[in-house]
Design an enzyme around this catalytic site. Structure first.
Site, short mmCIF file in Angstrom:
data_model
loop_
_atom_site.label_atom_id
_atom_site.label_comp_id
_atom_site.label_asym_id
_atom_site.label_seq_id
_atom_site.Cartn_x
_atom_site.Cartn_y
_atom_site.Cartn_z
N HIS A 138 -27.81 13.63 18.20
CA HIS A 138 -28.12 14.59 18.99
C HIS A 138 -29.67 13.94 19.80
O HIS A 138 -30.41 13.76 18.92
CB HIS A 138 -28.25 16.01 18.38
CG HIS A 138 -28.76 17.15 19.39
ND1 HIS A 138 -27.67 17.78 19.83
CD2 HIS A 138 -29.88 17.30 20.01
CE1 HIS A 138 -28.53 18.88 20.58
NE2 HIS A 138 -29.78 18.21 20.94
N GLN A 175 -16.96 19.35 8.41
CA GLN A 175 -18.35 18.74 8.26
C GLN A 175 -18.80 19.46 6.91
O GLN A 175 -18.70 20.77 6.73
CB GLN A 175 -19.24 19.25 9.51
CG GLN A 175 -20.59 18.89 9.47
CD GLN A 175 -21.67 19.30 10.41
OE1 GLN A 175 -22.07 20.58 10.64
NE2 GLN A 175 -21.81 18.21 11.52
N ALA A 209 -21.79 26.46 14.11
CA ALA A 209 -21.50 27.58 13.09
C ALA A 209 -21.12 28.80 13.81
O ALA A 209 -21.86 29.26 14.67
CB ALA A 209 -22.58 27.73 12.01
N GLY A 269 -26.11 16.19 23.43
CA GLY A 269 -27.11 16.83 23.85
C GLY A 269 -27.11 16.96 25.25
O GLY A 269 -27.10 15.92 26.03
N ASP A 270 -27.09 18.28 25.93
CA ASP A 270 -27.31 18.32 27.36
C ASP A 270 -26.20 17.94 28.16
O ASP A 270 -26.24 17.77 29.44
CB ASP A 270 -28.50 17.94 28.10
CG ASP A 270 -29.66 18.86 27.24
OD1 ASP A 270 -29.38 19.89 26.42
OD2 ASP A 270 -30.74 18.51 27.40
N LYS A 306 -23.80 12.82 11.53
CA LYS A 306 -24.69 13.55 12.45
C LYS A 306 -26.02 13.65 12.25
O LYS A 306 -26.31 14.22 11.23
CB LYS A 306 -23.90 14.93 12.99
CG LYS A 306 -24.47 15.14 14.38
CD LYS A 306 -23.92 16.36 14.92
CE LYS A 306 -24.39 16.92 16.38
NZ LYS A 306 -23.88 18.27 16.83
N CYS A 315 -28.44 19.40 11.91
CA CYS A 315 -28.74 20.94 12.10
C CYS A 315 -30.05 21.25 11.77
O CYS A 315 -30.65 21.27 11.02
CB CYS A 315 -27.75 22.00 11.12
SG CYS A 315 -28.21 23.51 11.41
N PRO A 329 -19.42 20.42 16.16
CA PRO A 329 -19.57 21.68 14.97
C PRO A 329 -20.42 22.55 15.54
O PRO A 329 -21.88 22.19 15.50
CB PRO A 329 -19.56 20.85 13.85
CG PRO A 329 -20.45 19.55 14.21
CD PRO A 329 -20.13 19.19 15.33
#
EC number: 1.3.1.-
Length: 360
Positions: free
Chosen positions: A175, A71, A19, A207-208, A145, A101, A17
């Site tokens: 993450h 979410q 934004a 992540g990455d 998350k 986030c 997700p």
């Protein structure tokens, strides 16, 4: 095939997700090109915002490939529970809680990854949301998350994972950065591996992850059940197709040719315009166009010009003119004399890769 509650997913490749990015047109496109699951943009738990144009658009799942995952974000357990019920009533089949986030406007109201500093509140929020939608015969799976912690000195992902599992979470995405890291540095996969070893629920590594080999390596390093991809899919929704193929066969698919990028982009833009309307559509499409054209010859100048266009018609025309130039340039680069010396070293002896500037 991985499962989540009553839902069987196509594969273990998930869209993160984001934004302003993972709206319905983008989620649909990623699913069409190989993603097995996608989570909506973040919806605020504040009921006063639910009737706003932005929130109503984010909650629009008409025609979307199931399962529908939404979410929610907030710091008040009762409000989060009500937000979960509201979104389920409006079509959500899975509720995801945002505690990952790092954005200031989210953390400043003690939501998102700021919640990792308050473990008792984490438990109360999870328990409230699960009690609202995640029990009984019509239970809706609730997922979470998080990040690895608040900062490098306060990594509590393993403890949060155990608390969340005990509170009824069905799946956890991690993450591999702390809140303080934002998106800097490299993701740390050892913490995700430790989380996977500590709980029984499915774990998703995030992540990455930006290539098929990286996806395979992260799955191996973490033992995760799935991977979630965000920024790397911006302008590259076919990344999911490439990863899926590589995980199945060990072979790398060739990068998409200019003609396919144009085709994917045109379809995305048309859907985007219908979804947002003329005024908002042309403005919100600019970032996607920038991502799609990244690395192509003349892309920087084209993006500057794109920001001066105010109608979808002008924008679409300019995009296709740009791709006409790219295809013509690609044809000029093709080296056609098979008997010429040094053919294998000629500038046009291979298909130009869209991920690098075409030769001048």
């Amino acid at each position: 095939m991985p499962t989540l509650g009553p839902h069987t997913l196509r594969n273990n490749l998930f869209v993160a997700p984001m934004a302003g990015v993972t709206d319905r047109p983008f989620r649909q496109l990623c699913k069409h090109l190989g993603a097995g699951y996608a989570v909506s943009e973040m919806v605020a738990s504040n009921a006063q915002l639910w009737k706003s144009e932005k929130t109503m658009r984010r909650a629009n799942h008409a025609g979307e490939v199931e399962p529908i995952a939404v979410q929610i974000a907030g710091a008040d357990p009762a409000m989060m529970a009500e937000a979960a019920r509201y979104n389920v009533a409006n079509g959500a089949q899975i509720i995801d809680i945002n505690m990952g986030c790092p954005a200031k406007k989210v953390c400043n109201v003690a939501a998102g990854s700021a919640l990792l500093q308050n473990e008792p509140l984490v438990v109360r929020i999870v328990e409230a949301v699960v009690a609202a939608v995640g029990t009984g015969p019509d239970a809706v799976p609730v997922t979470l998350k998080i990040r690895t912690g608040w900062d490098r000195e306060h990594k509590n992902a393993v403890h949060i994972a155990r608390l969340a599992e005990a509170a009824g979470i069905s799946m956890l995405t991690v993450h591999g950065r702390t809140r303080a890291d934002l998106y800097h540095g490299e993701a740390e996969y050892e913490t995700i591996a430790a989380v996977k070893a500590a709980v029984r629920i499915p774990i998703v590594a995030n992540g990455d992850i930006d290539s098929p080999p990286k996806a395979k390596a992260v799955l191996a390093a973490t033992g995760a059940d799935a991977i979630m991809i965000g920024r790397a899919a911006q302008g590259r929704p076919w990344l999911f197709r490439e990863i899926e193929h590589y995980l199945k066969t060990g072979e790398l698919l060739p990068p998409p040719r200019i003609a396919e990028i144009r085709q994917v982009m045109n379809g995305h833009l048309e859907d985007h315009y219908v979804f947002y309307g003329e005024f908002t559509g042309v403005r919100t499409a600019r970032k996607h166009i920038g991502w799609y054209t990244r690395g192509l010859s003349g892309a920087n100048a084209f993006r500057h010009r794109m920001n001066t266009l105010d109608t979808t018609r002008e924008q679409l025309l300019a995009v296709n003119e740009f791709f006409d130039e790219q295809e013509a340039r690609s044809e000029r680069l093709v080296y056609v004399d098979d008997d010429a010396p040094g053919r294998d070293d000629a500038p046009g002896s291979r298909e130009p890769n869209r991920n690098e500037p075409l030769a001048a």
